[in-house]
Every structure is written in C-alpha cells, then in structure tokens.
Design an enzyme around this catalytic site. Structure first.
Site, PDB file in Angstrom:
ATOM      1  N   ARG A 179       0.849  -1.191   0.000  1.00  0.00           N
ATOM      2  CA  ARG A 179       0.000   0.000   0.000  1.00  0.00           C
ATOM      3  C   ARG A 179       0.888   1.246   0.000  1.00  0.00           C
ATOM      4  NH1 ARG A 179      -2.398  -3.682   3.522  1.00  0.00           N
ATOM      5  NH2 ARG A 179      -4.480  -4.371   2.860  1.00  0.00           N
ATOM      6  N   HIS A 183      -2.845   2.524  -5.618  1.00  0.00           N
ATOM      7  CA  HIS A 183      -3.536   1.254  -5.406  1.00  0.00           C
ATOM      8  C   HIS A 183      -3.611   0.441  -6.701  1.00  0.00           C
ATOM      9  CE1 HIS A 183      -6.633  -1.601  -4.112  1.00  0.00           C
ATOM     10  NE2 HIS A 183      -6.333  -1.249  -2.884  1.00  0.00           N
ATOM     11  N   LYS A 213      -2.510  -2.227   7.611  1.00  0.00           N
ATOM     12  CA  LYS A 213      -3.918  -1.803   7.659  1.00  0.00           C
ATOM     13  C   LYS A 213      -4.718  -2.618   8.661  1.00  0.00           C
ATOM     14  CE  LYS A 213      -7.985  -1.170   4.689  1.00  0.00           C
ATOM     15  NZ  LYS A 213      -8.510  -1.264   3.306  1.00  0.00           N
ATOM     16  N   HIS A 252      -3.932  -9.200   2.420  1.00  0.00           N
ATOM     17  CA  HIS A 252      -5.368  -9.265   2.650  1.00  0.00           C
ATOM     18  C   HIS A 252      -5.647 -10.256   3.772  1.00  0.00           C
ATOM     19  CE1 HIS A 252      -6.419  -7.728  -1.656  1.00  0.00           C
ATOM     20  NE2 HIS A 252      -6.086  -6.765  -0.827  1.00  0.00           N
ATOM     21  N   ARG A 311      -1.331  -2.540  -7.131  1.00  0.00           N
ATOM     22  CA  ARG A 311      -1.767  -3.780  -6.484  1.00  0.00           C
ATOM     23  C   ARG A 311      -2.728  -4.549  -7.399  1.00  0.00           C
ATOM     24  NH1 ARG A 311      -1.075  -3.997  -1.009  1.00  0.00           N
ATOM     25  NH2 ARG A 311      -3.167  -4.710  -0.449  1.00  0.00           N
TER      26      ARG A 311
END
Length: 413
Positions: free
Chosen positions: A249, A346, A276, A373, A349
């Site tokens: 990120r 982003h 995150k 994730h 990604r």
C-alpha cells in the site's frame, strides 16, 4: 366568605397609569396587574404552595401579554395545582429543559461523539474526520440545537458538499451525521435519527475501482518511466518502481523507516502495527508482513540508501526530513507521466494481482497474502504463515523477472 372581586376590563388595564407608589389591579383567582411608578405593567399570579406558603408567578408585561392571555395562563396554573404540581417548579423545570436544549447543539454533541470515537481511529483518520466536520457540517448546522433540526437542514448541508463535486465526501458525511444522531438518541438528547430516512436525497454513486492499467499497457508505462520526460527526482522514480515490484500500500511504502529494511539479508519486514489490519481496534491482525524482496527490489533499495540512507525514512519529505513524503507524491508523479485518472498507487496492487495470476499462473491465495489481505479463517491464516512464504519469495522474483522481460521487449520494438 372571601371578598368577591369584579373581573378587570380591557379599558381598566389599558388606562392603568403610574402613581406615586406601586399598586395592583386584581382580576380574581390570584391574578393581578402590578403597576409600577415607572409605568411598567406586569401580570402576576399569587398562589399557595403545598406547604401553604404564598408564592408569585410572573406572566409578563402588558400589552405584550393581553388580559385574555393572562387569564389563560392563570387557568393553566390552576390546572397544574389541581394535579398537585407546583406551577413555579413546573416553570423552572421548563426553563432548565429549554436551557439544556439550547446547549445541546449539533456541534457540541458531535464533538462529544468524536472524542469517544478517537481511541478506535488512527491519528490520520481522527484528524481528517475533525477537519471534515469543521469545514462542511459545523459551519452550516453546528450552532443549532440537535432536537430542533429538520430533514431540510441536513439535506441542504449535504447537498452543498455535493454541489462542489465532492459526492463521495457528501455520502461519507451523511453516514457520519447518522452516527451522531444515533449517539444523541442513546444519550437522551434526541428522539429521532433524521438521516436514516434520507435514502435518495443525494445522487447515487456509481461503483468505481481505483484506476489501474492492465498488463498490455505495462510496456508503455515502463518506457515512459525509463525516459523520465517528466523530469522526476531519482527517489520518486525508485518509489514508482518499488510500488510496481512489491505492490505494498502507498502509505506502507512512503512511511517505511530504514530500520525495517535489512540490506545485507535483502529483507523487509513491516511490523503489524503499521499494517492496515494491524490498526483495527477489534481483533487486529498482529502478524508482521514479509514484503518478500526480489533481487531487483534489493538493488533499488541499495541505490536509494545511497541517497536517503542517512535519514530516518526511505522517502523523506524535502521540506522536513523528519517526516516522510506525502501520500499525494505518487499520484502527482503518475499525473506528470501522463497517467492521471488511468493509474493510482492502489492500481499497482490491482495490476500485480491480475497479471501474476493470469500470466505467471500463481494461485489467488498466494498473491492475496502478498497483498496482506485478511485470510478467511484461522486455519487458513495458520497455513498461510507456514506454507506461503517460500512460494511468495519465488513469485516475487518471477514477477520482477517478468517486468524486466516486458521492459526489454518494449525497448526492442
């Protein structure tokens, strides 16, 4: 037998003139007009409290309060007494309620809600939330008692945000206002959440994704980056290449201190607190993230270290080296390259996820974990940590080699 008092007439009240001393004109039932030497005429009601002591209520000045209105107020007071309610105490209670209502402005309650929420937010989220409230909401309805606000007040405030083209912010602040009303209801300061009913007052948002180029556009992107016709500084070009190679990120890249990178071992581990999911208030993921550096990524980091290695951050702010570059640096660089609206931080990604799966044949789970994730369950999480790391290292080297091959093919064409 009590003295019978003849009711006052409008003419008597209107013609009541000041005298050398204050005097009273009685209307019966305890109501009288108090006439002062200054000429002021005030309606008052004399009554007995439960303890049999006399007390007096003041209804207001004549002619603002007419004779008929004064009699209506007397009737209201006598009805209260018939129910065992002291009219003076009832009046004081009403004053207190009115004062509380006036004090419970939307801004005061919103700031109280905000203070309670701060522990659940990151520092950046808390700062942005307060800025949005102060800029878009408080200036419009902040000084209004929350219990007096109407649907139209909230709608006008939100549509003003929308009118300047900030549709996304308008929808976000609508959700924030709903939370503030909910908080007010729980505190007994409001009876209804006005925002819950507002389903169609703002323009419908079209579902969108972060802009990202696809694999077929990668050769041209690499060529533009290599040519550097945008005249970007070396650290900025390295930042873009690292975003492409490791696809972390944007905040995770620009806020990286050199202490997280071991150039000798070619290793970069981001502590879970910076990730995150590590910042979640409830059930944070306390797993450090292995970035899994390729040979090419390590070479870039060594090149960067020669430029910024004397400071704290990989990418220090030029104005204040004690801070990292801003989040907008990547977007501005992409815009200067001609990719405004076509590529974002982003987007790297998204590009990596689709290309690695489709062109390099890696499983979704492996790429997904490299993207940091959340695993679907605890079993998957344990398996992830035990088995995916070696595969991710291979994948990241294959990805870097693929990018080199694409760049080489692009130069030959």
């Amino acid at each position: 037998m009590g003295k019978i008092i003849a009711p006052l007439t409008e003419t008597q009240v209107r013609n009541a003139k000041p005298r050398e001393k204050n005097y009273k004109l009685f209307d019966g039932g305890g109501l009288f007009l108090d006439v002062a030497t200054t000429g002021s005429r005030i309606w008052r009601l004399k009554f007995r409290q439960k303890n049999r002591k006399e007390n007096t209520l003041t209804f207001g000045h004549y002619p603002e309060i007419s004779l008929l209105e004064a009699r209506e107020k007397r009737l209201e007071a006598r009805r209260l007494m018939a129910r065992g309610v002291d009219p003076a105490e009832y009046r004081d209670d009403l004053k207190r309620l009115a004062a509380d209502k006036a004090a419970n402005t939307f801004e005061r309650i919103a700031r109280e809600w905000y203070t309670n929420k701060i522990p659940t937010w990151s520092e950046r989220t808390a700062k942005n939330m307060l800025l949005r409230l102060e800029a878009d909401i408080f200036d419009q309805i902040g000084d209004r008692p929350i219990g007096e606000l109407k649907h139209r007040d909230i709608i006008a405030t939100l549509r003003k945000i929308e009118a300047r083209g900030a549709s996304e912010i308008a929808h976000r602040m609508k959700a924030v206002c709903s939370q503030i009303f909910s908080y007010a209801i729980q505190c007994g300061l409001a009876d209804r959440n006005l925002v819950v009913d507002m389903k169609d007052v703002l323009k419908t948002r079209r579902a969108s994704h972060f802009a990202a180029i696809d694999a077929d556009e990668l050769p041209m992107f690499l060529k533009v980056l290599e040519r550097n016709e945008a005249r970007m500084f070396k650290p900025t070009r390295i930042a873009l290449r690292l975003m492409l190679l490791v696809f972390v990120r944007t905040s995770e890249l620009i806020e990286t201190p050199w202490s997280e990178v071991n150039l000798e071992k070619c290793e970069w581990i981001i502590p879970w607190q910076r990730m995150k999911r590590g910042k979640l208030t409830v059930n944070p993921d306390m797993t450090d993230h292995h970035v899994c550096l390729s040979r090419q990524a390590c070479e870039l980091l060594r090149e960067l270290h020669a430029i910024t290695g004397g400071g704290k951050y990989l990418f220090p702010n030029q104005r204040d080296p004690r801070k990292p570059i801003s989040n907008n640096t990547i977007l501005v660089a992409l815009a200067r390259m001609g990719y405004k609206g076509r590529m974002t931080g982003h987007g790297f990604r998204a590009l990596a996820m689709s290309t690695i799966k489709e062109r390099l044949g890696y499983r979704h789970e492996v790429v997904d974990r490299q993207l940091a994730h959340a695993p679907k369950d605890k079993v998957a999480s344990a398996y992830d940590r035990a088995q995916f790391l070696a595969e991710r290292h291979r994948m990241m080297q294959d990805w870097a080699d693929y990018i080199d091959s694409v760049a080489a093919d692009g130069q030959q064409k």
